[in-house]
Design an enzyme around this catalytic site. Sequence first.
Site, PDB file in Angstrom:
ATOM      1  N   LYS A 102     -26.573 -51.941 -17.060  1.00 20.71           N
ATOM      2  CA  LYS A 102     -26.354 -53.305 -16.589  1.00 20.71           C
ATOM      3  C   LYS A 102     -27.531 -53.619 -15.680  1.00 20.71           C
ATOM      4  CE  LYS A 102     -23.812 -56.118 -13.505  1.00 20.71           C
ATOM      5  NZ  LYS A 102     -22.926 -56.106 -12.355  1.00 20.71           N
ATOM      6  N   GLY A 163     -19.318 -61.057  -5.528  1.00 20.40           N
ATOM      7  CA  GLY A 163     -18.381 -60.787  -4.435  1.00 20.40           C
ATOM      8  C   GLY A 163     -17.884 -62.021  -3.707  1.00 20.40           C
ATOM      9  N   ALA A 189     -19.521 -61.468 -12.191  1.00 18.32           N
ATOM     10  CA  ALA A 189     -19.625 -61.879 -10.797  1.00 18.32           C
ATOM     11  C   ALA A 189     -18.918 -63.195 -10.498  1.00 18.32           C
ATOM     12  CB  ALA A 189     -21.084 -62.005 -10.340  1.00 18.32           C
ATOM     13  N   GLY A 190     -18.283 -63.219  -9.346  1.00 17.25           N
ATOM     14  CA  GLY A 190     -17.667 -64.442  -8.850  1.00 17.25           C
ATOM     15  C   GLY A 190     -16.168 -64.518  -9.044  1.00 17.25           C
ATOM     16  N   ASN A 211     -15.272 -56.829 -10.044  1.00 13.55           N
ATOM     17  CA  ASN A 211     -15.088 -55.666  -9.180  1.00 13.55           C
ATOM     18  C   ASN A 211     -14.336 -56.063  -7.909  1.00 13.55           C
ATOM     19  OD1 ASN A 211     -15.308 -53.389  -7.517  1.00 13.55           O
ATOM     20  ND2 ASN A 211     -17.433 -53.027  -7.947  1.00 13.55           N
ATOM     21  N   THR A 212     -14.998 -56.886  -7.071  1.00  9.66           N
ATOM     22  CA  THR A 212     -14.438 -57.188  -5.754  1.00  9.66           C
ATOM     23  C   THR A 212     -13.054 -57.829  -5.850  1.00  9.66           C
ATOM     24  OG1 THR A 212     -16.706 -57.552  -5.010  1.00  9.66           O
ATOM     25  CG2 THR A 212     -14.966 -58.295  -3.545  1.00  9.66           C
TER      26      THR A 212
END
Lengths: 262, 69
Positions: A102, A163, A189-190, A211-212
């Site tokens: 990635k 994040g 992301a986001g 992830n976050t």
Amino acid sequence: MTLVDQPLLLGKYSFQSRLFLGTGKYPSMESMVESLAMSGTQCVTVAVRRMQLGVPDGKTLLDYLPRDKYVLLPNTAGCFDADHAIRTARLGRELGIGDLVKLEVLGDPQTLLPDPIGTLEAAKVLVKEGFVVLCYTSDDPVLAKRLEDVGVTSVMPAGAPIGSGQGILNPNNLRIILERTKVPVIVDAGVGTASDVAIAFELGAHGVLLNTGVALAKDPVRMARAMKAAAEAGRDAFLAGRIGKKLYASASSPTSGIIAGE
Amino acid sequence: MNTMTVTVNGEPRELPVGSTVADLVALLGLKASQVAVERNREIVRRAEHASTLLVDGDRLEVVTFFGGG
């Protein structure tokens, strides 16, 4: 009746689950292990970092990620120029887990937005070196096309800054990328909550990486389950083909046979 | 014993002259299967750890996987 979906193909890799999870920021390794299992993901991202020397020999991340359950996707997170990202990708490959990467080449530490020029440079080199490049990018349709042209396997537009939990900030750009790009598009992301995942899939995204949103939820395992359900719901809604949006009402019940009024 | 100084993950480290990458990995208490090694910005393949001699001034990165997104 069974409703089947095609697996997501990325180079020689094939995934039934279209959800990709990161392995950072969980409150504990146990929480990470349970969350990953609950999400149903088959591919997880990992970071390449200096071994902490002089620390007593303990378990490494790999001990928690059984290779028969998860394909590992090393990232180049934290790299702010192409050269750094290329070296990090090579180190990730040398760790012996395959040729997936990635690619992230970031512009600055505050926004963590991609550096488009560095990203394109690094993508060219890594594709030539035989990597299966999944490429983090902004939601710029032109750059997505340029990355496709140099041979990346997937473009991964950010829904919002890494994040930030802001969701899909520019669905129109994402729609343009989806219309004009031939390689799979994985929204990366986001993602803040389940509806963000559903929206990405409803728009036609081929995958979502997060992830976050799970790792820092109050209950990561439950959020992982929510993300899984949202991915399935959004993907199904996309495949089913939603109705068009209209300004005026359209009755669902028959308009004839209504009993007499006064 | 003659020693030389190499830099490992940004820190100077004294090693006996004639040490190999494999010696360094062992000295650090690491398993070769857990780490990837870069020497002066070039990957040292695992199969070449034992045959790659280090020299004074070498800069090494010894990395593994950590949690990330």
